[in-house]
Design a protein around this motif. Structure first.
Motif, mmCIF file in Angstrom:
data_model
loop_
_atom_site.group_PDB
_atom_site.id
_atom_site.type_symbol
_atom_site.label_atom_id
_atom_site.label_comp_id
_atom_site.label_asym_id
_atom_site.label_seq_id
_atom_site.Cartn_x
_atom_site.Cartn_y
_atom_site.Cartn_z
ATOM 1 N N GLN A 1 130.055 33.203 68.382
ATOM 2 C CA GLN A 1 129.464 33.700 67.764
ATOM 3 C C GLN A 1 128.980 32.863 66.361
ATOM 4 O O GLN A 1 128.207 32.972 65.923
ATOM 5 N N VAL A 2 130.170 32.231 66.071
ATOM 6 C CA VAL A 2 130.023 31.365 65.070
ATOM 7 C C VAL A 2 128.795 30.219 65.563
ATOM 8 O O VAL A 2 127.884 30.179 64.510
ATOM 9 N N ARG A 3 129.058 29.614 66.480
ATOM 10 C CA ARG A 3 127.981 28.743 66.961
ATOM 11 C C ARG A 3 126.491 29.605 67.004
ATOM 12 O O ARG A 3 125.820 28.757 66.780
ATOM 13 N N ALA A 4 126.435 30.854 67.613
ATOM 14 C CA ALA A 4 125.319 31.269 67.628
ATOM 15 C C ALA A 4 124.633 31.619 66.365
ATOM 16 O O ALA A 4 123.465 31.330 65.820
ATOM 17 N N ALA A 5 125.579 31.960 65.310
ATOM 18 C CA ALA A 5 125.242 32.362 64.212
ATOM 19 C C ALA A 5 124.609 30.909 63.171
ATOM 20 O O ALA A 5 123.874 31.085 62.354
ATOM 21 N N THR A 6 125.174 29.974 63.724
ATOM 22 C CA THR A 6 125.032 28.459 63.024
ATOM 23 C C THR A 6 123.428 28.336 63.535
ATOM 24 O O THR A 6 122.779 27.742 62.654
ATOM 25 N N VAL A 7 123.297 28.307 64.676
ATOM 26 C CA VAL A 7 121.914 27.925 65.191
ATOM 27 C C VAL A 7 120.954 28.875 64.553
ATOM 28 O O VAL A 7 119.900 28.255 64.155
ATOM 29 N N GLU A 8 121.074 30.014 64.503
ATOM 30 C CA GLU A 8 120.116 31.009 64.024
ATOM 31 C C GLU A 8 119.831 30.690 62.384
ATOM 32 O O GLU A 8 118.560 30.485 62.065
ATOM 33 N N HIS A 9 120.962 30.554 61.724
ATOM 34 C CA HIS A 9 120.894 30.034 60.318
ATOM 35 C C HIS A 9 120.036 28.869 60.092
ATOM 36 O O HIS A 9 119.140 28.378 59.183
ATOM 37 N N ALA A 10 120.306 27.704 60.992
ATOM 38 C CA ALA A 10 119.623 26.295 61.085
ATOM 39 C C ALA A 10 118.269 26.598 61.151
ATOM 40 O O ALA A 10 117.150 25.915 60.618
ATOM 41 N N LEU A 11 117.647 27.496 62.327
ATOM 42 C CA LEU A 11 116.392 27.692 62.713
ATOM 43 C C LEU A 11 115.748 28.218 61.387
ATOM 44 O O LEU A 11 114.593 28.026 61.108
ATOM 45 N N SER A 12 116.463 29.216 60.552
ATOM 46 C CA SER A 12 115.743 30.066 59.559
ATOM 47 C C SER A 12 115.672 28.961 58.373
ATOM 48 O O SER A 12 114.644 29.263 57.624
ATOM 49 N N LEU A 13 116.648 27.728 58.225
ATOM 50 C CA LEU A 13 116.536 27.079 57.184
ATOM 51 C C LEU A 13 115.051 26.384 57.392
ATOM 52 O O LEU A 13 114.508 25.670 56.478
ATOM 53 N N LEU A 14 115.157 25.685 58.447
ATOM 54 C CA LEU A 14 113.858 24.868 59.082
ATOM 55 C C LEU A 14 112.615 25.708 58.938
ATOM 56 O O LEU A 14 111.905 25.039 58.015
ATOM 57 N N LYS A 15 112.684 26.894 59.088
ATOM 58 C CA LYS A 15 111.363 27.649 59.085
ATOM 59 C C LYS A 15 110.966 27.776 57.507
ATOM 60 O O LYS A 15 109.755 27.593 57.084
ATOM 61 N N ALA A 16 112.066 28.261 56.681
ATOM 62 C CA ALA A 16 111.814 28.183 55.361
ATOM 63 C C ALA A 16 111.434 26.553 54.414
ATOM 64 O O ALA A 16 110.476 26.948 53.817
#
Length: 155
Positions: A137-152
């Motif tokens: 779950q930590v790894r999945a949340a990290t991937v999601e957050h990284a993608l959102s940072l890239l998007k922003a």
């Protein structure tokens, strides 16, 4: 959830390629991006630098920074992102380093992940405390957050 296809479309619009520098995610971020058909025109490369030696050899992380701050720090995330940008054809790079678990310590608890984004505007970092959700779950949340940072950063 951040759609990786949207991130890729934004990169294309900006005319930049993406690179990743991953520790605790072991390549999951670049995997999500390259799951999208046609991603090769927006993704340059991914560095999986799980060990400190790999961070030094592949990304140019300074041993002094590791000694002073440890691998899970915004300072290392910044150097990882900068190193990914410098060692690629990318115009933007995201870096992650953290403690997916199990384990951790009082000073660096399970679920702490440091992020770095490097592009033509410089390097930005942040730390997110996901908490002891369990490794997957930590790894999945990290991937999601990284993608959102890239998007922003690309918007």
């Amino acid at each position: 959830m951040t759609d990786p296809a949207e991130v890729l479309a934004l990169a294309r619009t900006r005319g930049v390629m993406i690179a990743t520098a991953e520790s605790c995610t072991g390549g999951l971020i670049i995997g999500r991006l390259t799951d999208v058909p046609g991603s090769s025109d927006a993704v340059d490369r991914g560095f999986v630098t799980y060990s400190n030696a790999a961070k030094i050899q592949m990304l140019g992380i300074r041993p002094e920074t590791l000694d002073a701050h440890g691998a899970v720090s915004e300072e290392i995330a910044a150097e990882m992102a900068s190193g990914a940008l410098a060692n690629s054809q990318a115009g933007i790079a995201v870096a992650v380093t953290g403690i997916a678990g199990p384990g951790g310590s009082e000073h660096k608890p399970e679920g702490r992940v440091c992020f770095g984004i490097a592009d033509s505007r410089g390097v930005r970092t942040e730390t997110v405390e996901f908490g002891p959700l369990g490794r997957a779950q930590v790894r999945a949340a990290t991937v999601e957050h990284a993608l959102s940072l890239l998007k922003a950063a690309l918007a």
